[in-house]
Design a protein around this motif. Structure first.
Motif, PDB file in Angstrom:
ATOM      1  N   VAL A 184      20.611  77.839 -12.296  1.00  0.00           N
ATOM      2  CA  VAL A 184      21.296  78.087 -11.125  1.00  0.00           C
ATOM      3  C   VAL A 184      21.869  75.983 -11.595  1.00  0.00           C
ATOM      4  N   GLU A 185      20.844  75.247 -11.463  1.00  0.00           N
ATOM      5  CA  GLU A 185      20.249  74.078 -12.026  1.00  0.00           C
ATOM      6  C   GLU A 185      20.158  73.597 -13.055  1.00  0.00           C
TER       7      GLU A 185
ATOM      8  N   TRP B   3      21.885  82.379  -0.930  1.00  0.00           N
ATOM      9  CA  TRP B   3      21.306  81.561  -1.122  1.00  0.00           C
ATOM     10  C   TRP B   3      21.889  79.904  -1.084  1.00  0.00           C
ATOM     11  N   ARG B   4      21.849  79.897  -0.366  1.00  0.00           N
ATOM     12  CA  ARG B   4      21.952  78.286  -0.071  1.00  0.00           C
ATOM     13  C   ARG B   4      21.149  76.735  -0.647  1.00  0.00           C
ATOM     14  N   SER B   5      21.382  76.535  -1.978  1.00  0.00           N
ATOM     15  CA  SER B   5      20.757  75.056  -2.562  1.00  0.00           C
ATOM     16  C   SER B   5      20.550  74.266  -1.719  1.00  0.00           C
ATOM     17  N   GLY B   6      19.584  73.340  -2.402  1.00  0.00           N
ATOM     18  CA  GLY B   6      19.693  71.461  -1.906  1.00  0.00           C
ATOM     19  C   GLY B   6      20.563  70.437  -2.421  1.00  0.00           C
ATOM     20  N   ALA B   7      20.617  69.262  -2.809  1.00  0.00           N
ATOM     21  CA  ALA B   7      21.057  68.450  -3.260  1.00  0.00           C
ATOM     22  C   ALA B   7      20.991  68.574  -5.120  1.00  0.00           C
ATOM     23  N   MET B   8      21.235  69.359  -5.372  1.00  0.00           N
ATOM     24  CA  MET B   8      21.289  69.473  -7.408  1.00  0.00           C
ATOM     25  C   MET B   8      22.469  68.818  -7.913  1.00  0.00           C
ATOM     26  N   PRO B   9      21.374  68.000  -9.097  1.00  0.00           N
ATOM     27  CA  PRO B   9      22.198  66.856 -10.353  1.00  0.00           C
ATOM     28  C   PRO B   9      23.556  67.437 -10.888  1.00  0.00           C
ATOM     29  N   ALA B  10      24.732  66.851 -10.539  1.00  0.00           N
ATOM     30  CA  ALA B  10      25.508  67.778 -11.802  1.00  0.00           C
ATOM     31  C   ALA B  10      26.081  66.309 -12.490  1.00  0.00           C
ATOM     32  N   ALA B  11      27.261  66.558 -12.638  1.00  0.00           N
ATOM     33  CA  ALA B  11      28.616  65.483 -13.798  1.00  0.00           C
ATOM     34  C   ALA B  11      29.666  65.830 -13.384  1.00  0.00           C
TER      35      ALA B  11
END
Length: 372
Positions: free
Chosen positions: A250-251, A204-212
Protein backbone atom coordinates in the motif's frame (compact mmCIF):
# COMPACT_ATOMS: atom_id res chain seq x y z
CA UNK A 1 26.73 35.09 -28.87
CA UNK A 2 29.63 36.66 -30.64
CA UNK A 3 30.18 35.20 -34.07
CA UNK A 4 32.59 35.67 -36.93
CA UNK A 5 30.88 35.77 -40.28
CA UNK A 6 32.86 34.68 -43.33
CA UNK A 7 31.55 35.63 -46.76
CA UNK A 8 32.57 34.31 -50.13
CA UNK A 9 32.36 37.38 -52.35
CA UNK A 10 31.92 37.33 -56.04
CA UNK A 11 34.55 39.21 -58.07
CA UNK A 12 33.39 42.24 -59.92
CA UNK A 13 32.32 41.60 -63.50
CA UNK A 14 34.07 43.43 -66.34
CA UNK A 15 32.60 43.11 -69.79
CA UNK A 16 35.00 42.32 -72.55
CA UNK A 17 36.76 45.33 -74.02
CA UNK A 18 36.16 47.59 -71.03
CA UNK A 19 38.90 47.78 -68.41
CA UNK A 20 37.85 47.89 -64.80
CA UNK A 21 39.70 50.93 -63.44
CA UNK A 22 38.86 54.53 -62.94
CA UNK A 23 35.47 55.56 -63.90
CA UNK A 24 32.43 53.32 -63.85
CA UNK A 25 33.12 49.95 -62.29
CA UNK A 26 31.80 47.20 -64.46
CA UNK A 27 31.31 43.69 -63.07
CA UNK A 28 33.03 40.86 -65.01
CA UNK A 29 31.14 37.72 -65.99
CA UNK A 30 30.11 35.65 -62.98
CA UNK A 31 32.40 32.83 -62.11
CA UNK A 32 30.62 31.82 -58.85
CA UNK A 33 26.86 31.95 -58.94
CA UNK A 34 26.17 31.27 -55.24
CA UNK A 35 27.02 33.06 -52.04
CA UNK A 36 27.20 31.10 -48.79
CA UNK A 37 27.32 32.55 -45.29
CA UNK A 38 28.49 30.47 -42.38
CA UNK A 39 28.29 31.61 -38.76
CA UNK A 40 30.99 30.22 -36.48
CA UNK A 41 30.51 30.78 -32.73
CA UNK A 42 33.37 32.83 -31.42
CA UNK A 43 33.86 30.81 -28.26
CA UNK A 44 34.58 27.68 -30.32
CA UNK A 45 37.77 29.28 -31.67
CA UNK A 46 39.25 29.68 -28.19
CA UNK A 47 37.86 26.69 -26.33
CA UNK A 48 40.13 24.49 -24.28
CA UNK A 49 41.16 21.08 -25.41
CA UNK A 50 38.76 18.38 -24.29
CA UNK A 51 39.75 16.14 -21.47
CA UNK A 52 41.17 12.78 -22.49
CA UNK A 53 38.54 10.13 -22.84
CA UNK A 54 35.70 12.62 -23.42
CA UNK A 55 34.03 12.38 -26.82
CA UNK A 56 32.50 15.56 -28.19
CA UNK A 57 29.46 15.49 -30.46
CA UNK A 58 30.18 15.65 -34.15
CA UNK A 59 27.70 18.49 -34.67
CA UNK A 60 27.88 21.32 -32.18
CA UNK A 61 24.68 23.04 -33.21
CA UNK A 62 22.31 23.31 -36.11
CA UNK A 63 21.78 26.48 -38.05
CA UNK A 64 18.37 27.98 -37.55
CA UNK A 65 16.08 28.43 -40.49
CA UNK A 66 17.90 25.94 -42.69
CA UNK A 67 15.51 23.06 -42.18
CA UNK A 68 18.07 21.01 -40.27
CA UNK A 69 16.83 19.18 -37.21
CA UNK A 70 18.72 17.23 -34.56
CA UNK A 71 18.80 13.54 -35.06
CA UNK A 72 16.18 11.82 -32.90
CA UNK A 73 17.69 9.83 -30.08
CA UNK A 74 15.99 6.47 -29.69
CA UNK A 75 14.47 6.05 -26.22
CA UNK A 76 16.26 3.76 -23.85
CA UNK A 77 14.07 0.73 -23.20
CA UNK A 78 12.87 0.64 -19.61
CA UNK A 79 13.11 -2.74 -18.01
CA UNK A 80 9.95 -3.81 -16.26
CA UNK A 81 9.88 -4.79 -12.63
CA UNK A 82 10.35 -8.51 -12.07
CA UNK A 83 7.09 -10.06 -10.98
CA UNK A 84 7.16 -12.56 -8.11
CA UNK A 85 6.34 -16.09 -9.16
CA UNK A 86 5.01 -18.23 -6.31
CA UNK A 87 5.74 -21.90 -6.03
CA UNK A 88 3.21 -23.65 -8.31
CA UNK A 89 3.08 -26.63 -5.96
CA UNK A 90 2.25 -24.41 -2.99
CA UNK A 91 -1.47 -24.09 -3.52
CA UNK A 92 -4.30 -24.50 -1.07
CA UNK A 93 -5.93 -27.90 -1.07
CA UNK A 94 -8.29 -29.56 1.41
CA UNK A 95 -6.75 -31.73 4.10
CA UNK A 96 -8.01 -35.14 5.15
CA UNK A 97 -9.85 -34.98 8.46
CA UNK A 98 -12.39 -37.16 10.26
CA UNK A 99 -15.50 -36.23 12.20
CA UNK A 100 -14.95 -35.49 15.86
CA UNK A 101 -17.03 -38.51 16.89
CA UNK A 102 -14.24 -40.78 15.70
CA UNK A 103 -11.75 -39.08 17.98
CA UNK A 104 -14.11 -39.22 20.95
CA UNK A 105 -14.72 -42.94 20.45
CA UNK A 106 -11.00 -43.59 20.08
CA UNK A 107 -10.28 -41.70 23.26
CA UNK A 108 -12.94 -43.53 25.20
CA UNK A 109 -11.62 -46.80 23.83
CA UNK A 110 -8.16 -45.95 25.11
CA UNK A 111 -9.52 -45.14 28.57
CA UNK A 112 -11.49 -48.38 28.62
CA UNK A 113 -8.38 -50.31 27.55
CA UNK A 114 -6.37 -48.82 30.38
CA UNK A 115 -9.06 -49.75 32.92
CA UNK A 116 -9.25 -53.27 31.54
CA UNK A 117 -5.47 -53.67 31.70
CA UNK A 118 -5.44 -52.46 35.28
CA UNK A 119 -8.14 -54.95 36.19
CA UNK A 120 -6.19 -57.65 34.38
CA UNK A 121 -3.09 -56.86 36.40
CA UNK A 122 -5.13 -57.13 39.62
CA UNK A 123 -4.59 -53.51 40.64
CA UNK A 124 -8.30 -52.71 41.01
CA UNK A 125 -10.37 -53.81 44.01
CA UNK A 126 -12.61 -56.75 43.34
CA UNK A 127 -15.72 -54.72 44.19
CA UNK A 128 -15.23 -52.50 41.13
CA UNK A 129 -15.15 -54.96 38.23
CA UNK A 130 -15.68 -58.25 40.04
CA UNK A 131 -13.10 -60.97 40.63
CA UNK A 132 -9.86 -60.55 38.71
CA UNK A 133 -7.12 -63.01 37.84
CA UNK A 134 -4.41 -60.94 39.48
CA UNK A 135 -1.76 -61.69 36.89
CA UNK A 136 0.40 -58.76 37.98
CA UNK A 137 2.31 -56.29 35.85
CA UNK A 138 4.15 -58.20 33.20
CA UNK A 139 5.28 -57.53 29.66
CA UNK A 140 1.82 -58.20 28.26
CA UNK A 141 0.22 -55.74 30.67
CA UNK A 142 2.72 -53.02 29.86
CA UNK A 143 2.15 -53.56 26.13
CA UNK A 144 -1.60 -53.30 26.68
CA UNK A 145 -1.08 -50.09 28.66
CA UNK A 146 1.02 -48.62 25.85
CA UNK A 147 -1.52 -49.49 23.17
CA UNK A 148 -4.50 -48.22 25.13
CA UNK A 149 -2.69 -45.03 26.13
CA UNK A 150 -1.61 -44.31 22.56
CA UNK A 151 -5.17 -44.86 21.36
CA UNK A 152 -6.59 -42.52 24.01
CA UNK A 153 -4.00 -39.82 23.46
CA UNK A 154 -4.41 -39.86 19.68
CA UNK A 155 -8.19 -39.83 20.00
CA UNK A 156 -8.47 -36.93 22.42
CA UNK A 157 -5.34 -35.15 21.23
CA UNK A 158 -6.59 -34.92 17.62
CA UNK A 159 -9.87 -33.23 18.49
CA UNK A 160 -10.23 -29.71 17.10
CA UNK A 161 -13.07 -27.23 16.74
CA UNK A 162 -13.49 -25.61 13.34
CA UNK A 163 -14.99 -22.12 13.37
CA UNK A 164 -16.64 -20.10 10.66
CA UNK A 165 -14.14 -17.70 9.11
CA UNK A 166 -11.15 -19.62 10.50
CA UNK A 167 -8.99 -22.29 8.90
CA UNK A 168 -6.25 -24.68 9.93
CA UNK A 169 -3.08 -24.96 7.83
CA UNK A 170 -1.52 -28.37 8.43
CA UNK A 171 2.09 -29.40 7.96
CA UNK A 172 4.19 -32.45 8.69
CA UNK A 173 7.98 -32.23 8.99
CA UNK A 174 8.01 -28.91 7.11
CA UNK A 175 5.76 -30.09 4.27
CA UNK A 176 2.34 -28.66 3.53
CA UNK A 177 -0.38 -31.26 4.05
CA UNK A 178 -3.56 -29.26 3.38
CA UNK A 179 -6.02 -26.74 4.79
CA UNK A 180 -9.07 -27.40 6.91
CA UNK A 181 -11.99 -24.98 6.38
CA UNK A 182 -14.72 -27.22 7.86
CA UNK A 183 -16.61 -26.21 10.97
CA UNK A 184 -17.69 -28.18 14.01
CA UNK A 185 -15.90 -30.89 15.98
CA UNK A 186 -13.18 -32.52 13.89
CA UNK A 187 -10.42 -35.03 14.37
CA UNK A 188 -7.02 -34.06 12.94
CA UNK A 189 -3.92 -36.18 13.07
CA UNK A 190 -2.14 -35.00 16.24
CA UNK A 191 1.25 -35.41 14.58
CA UNK A 192 0.48 -32.60 12.14
CA UNK A 193 1.44 -29.04 12.99
CA UNK A 194 -1.52 -26.68 12.99
CA UNK A 195 -1.42 -23.00 12.11
CA UNK A 196 -4.59 -20.97 12.42
CA UNK A 197 -5.51 -18.62 9.57
CA UNK A 198 -8.18 -15.92 9.54
CA UNK A 199 -10.07 -16.12 6.23
CA UNK A 200 -12.79 -13.59 7.08
CA UNK A 201 -13.29 -10.33 5.22
CA UNK A 202 -11.08 -7.84 7.02
CA UNK A 203 -10.36 -4.14 6.86
CA UNK A 204 -7.29 -2.20 7.83
CA UNK A 205 -7.11 1.54 8.44
CA UNK A 206 -3.56 2.72 7.95
CA UNK A 207 -1.74 5.52 9.66
CA UNK A 208 -0.61 8.70 7.91
CA UNK A 209 1.45 7.60 4.88
CA UNK A 210 3.52 9.88 2.60
CA UNK A 211 2.04 10.64 -0.83
CA UNK A 212 1.95 13.44 -3.41
CA UNK A 213 -0.59 15.09 -5.67
CA UNK A 214 -0.34 15.59 -9.43
CA UNK A 215 1.85 18.68 -8.91
CA UNK A 216 4.32 16.93 -6.61
CA UNK A 217 3.10 18.59 -3.39
CA UNK A 218 3.81 16.41 -0.34
CA UNK A 219 0.72 14.95 1.34
CA UNK A 220 -0.18 12.65 4.19
CA UNK A 221 -2.84 10.06 3.36
CA UNK A 222 -4.82 7.62 5.48
CA UNK A 223 -6.27 4.72 3.48
CA UNK A 224 -8.84 2.03 4.23
CA UNK A 225 -8.01 -1.41 2.81
CA UNK A 226 -10.62 -4.18 2.53
CA UNK A 227 -9.01 -7.57 2.03
CA UNK A 228 -9.03 -11.24 2.95
CA UNK A 229 -6.80 -14.31 2.75
CA UNK A 230 -7.72 -16.28 -0.35
CA UNK A 231 -4.97 -18.90 -0.47
CA UNK A 232 -3.97 -19.91 3.06
CA UNK A 233 -1.00 -21.97 1.91
CA UNK A 234 0.68 -19.05 0.15
CA UNK A 235 -0.30 -16.51 2.79
CA UNK A 236 1.12 -18.44 5.73
CA UNK A 237 3.85 -20.55 4.13
CA UNK A 238 4.82 -18.68 0.95
CA UNK A 239 5.68 -15.37 2.66
CA UNK A 240 7.07 -14.45 6.03
CA UNK A 241 4.28 -12.06 7.12
CA UNK A 242 1.44 -11.37 4.72
CA UNK A 243 -0.05 -8.49 6.77
CA UNK A 244 3.26 -6.62 6.81
CA UNK A 245 3.66 -7.27 3.10
CA UNK A 246 0.21 -5.80 2.47
CA UNK A 247 1.10 -2.61 4.35
CA UNK A 248 4.32 -2.19 2.40
CA UNK A 249 2.51 -2.71 -0.93
CA UNK A 250 0.00 0.00 0.00
CA UNK A 251 2.82 2.42 0.82
CA UNK A 252 4.55 1.58 -2.46
CA UNK A 253 1.34 2.21 -4.43
CA UNK A 254 0.87 5.60 -2.75
CA UNK A 255 4.33 6.59 -3.98
CA UNK A 256 3.27 5.87 -7.60
CA UNK A 257 -0.31 7.20 -7.70
CA UNK A 258 -1.10 10.94 -7.34
CA UNK A 259 -3.79 11.65 -4.76
CA UNK A 260 -6.16 14.61 -4.94
CA UNK A 261 -7.19 16.72 -1.98
CA UNK A 262 -10.87 16.82 -1.00
CA UNK A 263 -12.71 19.38 -3.08
CA UNK A 264 -10.35 18.98 -6.05
CA UNK A 265 -11.18 17.68 -9.49
CA UNK A 266 -14.45 15.78 -9.77
CA UNK A 267 -13.82 12.07 -9.71
CA UNK A 268 -10.17 12.54 -8.67
CA UNK A 269 -10.60 10.64 -5.40
CA UNK A 270 -12.43 7.78 -7.16
CA UNK A 271 -9.75 7.55 -9.85
CA UNK A 272 -6.99 7.48 -7.23
CA UNK A 273 -8.84 4.77 -5.28
CA UNK A 274 -9.31 2.63 -8.39
CA UNK A 275 -5.64 2.95 -9.35
CA UNK A 276 -4.52 2.09 -5.81
CA UNK A 277 -6.82 -0.93 -5.74
CA UNK A 278 -5.46 -2.28 -9.03
CA UNK A 279 -1.82 -1.83 -8.04
CA UNK A 280 -2.13 -3.30 -4.55
CA UNK A 281 -4.27 -6.22 -5.75
CA UNK A 282 -1.70 -7.09 -8.42
CA UNK A 283 1.20 -6.87 -5.92
CA UNK A 284 -0.32 -9.03 -3.18
CA UNK A 285 -1.98 -11.64 -5.40
CA UNK A 286 1.14 -13.91 -5.42
CA UNK A 287 1.02 -13.90 -1.61
CA UNK A 288 -2.47 -15.41 -1.54
CA UNK A 289 -4.18 -12.17 -0.45
CA UNK A 290 -7.23 -10.75 -2.24
CA UNK A 291 -7.77 -6.98 -2.08
CA UNK A 292 -11.22 -5.54 -2.76
CA UNK A 293 -10.76 -1.84 -2.12
CA UNK A 294 -8.06 0.69 -1.26
CA UNK A 295 -9.64 4.09 -0.67
CA UNK A 296 -8.14 7.28 0.79
CA UNK A 297 -10.23 8.36 3.77
CA UNK A 298 -8.19 11.37 4.87
CA UNK A 299 -5.86 13.53 2.78
CA UNK A 300 -3.96 16.50 4.14
CA UNK A 301 -0.80 18.44 3.47
CA UNK A 302 2.47 17.33 4.99
CA UNK A 303 3.25 19.12 8.29
CA UNK A 304 6.28 20.94 6.86
CA UNK A 305 4.25 22.69 4.14
CA UNK A 306 0.77 22.69 5.66
CA UNK A 307 0.87 26.34 6.81
CA UNK A 308 2.18 27.68 3.49
CA UNK A 309 -0.29 25.67 1.40
CA UNK A 310 -3.15 26.73 3.66
CA UNK A 311 -2.29 30.40 3.12
CA UNK A 312 -2.02 29.79 -0.61
CA UNK A 313 -5.38 28.09 -0.71
CA UNK A 314 -7.04 30.87 1.29
CA UNK A 315 -5.55 33.45 -1.07
CA UNK A 316 -6.86 31.55 -4.09
CA UNK A 317 -10.33 31.30 -2.57
CA UNK A 318 -10.27 35.01 -1.73
CA UNK A 319 -9.23 35.91 -5.27
CA UNK A 320 -11.97 33.71 -6.68
CA UNK A 321 -14.54 35.33 -4.40
CA UNK A 322 -13.40 38.80 -5.38
CA UNK A 323 -13.61 37.94 -9.08
CA UNK A 324 -17.11 36.55 -8.61
CA UNK A 325 -18.25 39.61 -6.68
CA UNK A 326 -16.74 41.99 -9.26
CA UNK A 327 -18.44 40.14 -12.12
CA UNK A 328 -21.77 40.34 -10.30
CA UNK A 329 -21.36 44.08 -9.69
CA UNK A 330 -20.44 44.74 -13.33
CA UNK A 331 -23.44 42.76 -14.54
CA UNK A 332 -25.75 44.65 -12.20
CA UNK A 333 -24.40 48.05 -13.28
CA UNK A 334 -24.67 47.14 -16.95
CA UNK A 335 -28.22 45.88 -16.53
CA UNK A 336 -29.28 49.06 -14.66
CA UNK A 337 -27.78 51.48 -17.18
CA UNK A 338 -29.20 49.50 -20.11
CA UNK A 339 -32.70 49.54 -18.68
CA UNK A 340 -32.59 53.25 -17.94
CA UNK A 341 -31.45 54.17 -21.43
CA UNK A 342 -33.51 51.70 -23.48
CA UNK A 343 -36.76 52.66 -21.76
CA UNK A 344 -36.12 56.35 -22.36
CA UNK A 345 -36.16 57.29 -18.71
CA UNK A 346 -32.94 59.31 -19.02
CA UNK A 347 -30.77 60.63 -21.79
CA UNK A 348 -27.10 60.47 -20.97
CA UNK A 349 -24.04 61.72 -22.74
CA UNK A 350 -20.64 60.12 -22.32
CA UNK A 351 -19.71 62.13 -19.22
CA UNK A 352 -23.01 61.46 -17.48
CA UNK A 353 -22.89 57.78 -18.41
CA UNK A 354 -19.43 57.42 -16.87
CA UNK A 355 -20.52 59.25 -13.71
CA UNK A 356 -23.60 57.04 -13.38
CA UNK A 357 -21.55 53.89 -13.85
CA UNK A 358 -19.08 55.04 -11.21
CA UNK A 359 -21.78 55.89 -8.69
CA UNK A 360 -23.65 52.62 -9.24
CA UNK A 361 -20.45 50.61 -8.90
CA UNK A 362 -19.59 52.30 -5.61
CA UNK A 363 -23.13 51.78 -4.33
CA UNK A 364 -23.26 48.10 -5.22
CA UNK A 365 -19.80 47.41 -3.80
CA UNK A 366 -20.67 49.23 -0.55
CA UNK A 367 -23.89 47.23 -0.25
CA UNK A 368 -21.98 43.95 -0.56
CA UNK A 369 -19.48 44.89 2.16
CA UNK A 370 -22.20 45.58 4.75
CA UNK A 371 -22.66 42.69 7.19
CA UNK A 372 -25.82 40.67 6.85
Amino acid sequence: MNTITSHTHEPEEHPEGLPGGAGTAVRPPRLIHNEATTEIPLHLLFRDEPAPGVRLPAVVNRRRGTGEHPRPVPPVPVRGRPEPHPDPELRERPARVLPGVVGVLAGLGGVAGCLATTWWAGLLPGEVLGPHPGAGLGAAQWAAYAGAGALGLSGFGGLARGRTGRAWVLGLFGRYRGTVRRTGLLWINPLLRRRRADVRLRHWRSGAMPAADAGGVALRVVVLVVWRVRDTARALLGIEEHETYLRECVESALARVPVELPGGARGGADAAGDALTRLVAADVAPAGVEVFSVQPVRVEYAPEIAAAMQRRRIAALDAQQRATALGSVVDSVEDTVTRLTTRGLVELDDYERKALVRDLTVAFCSGRREPA
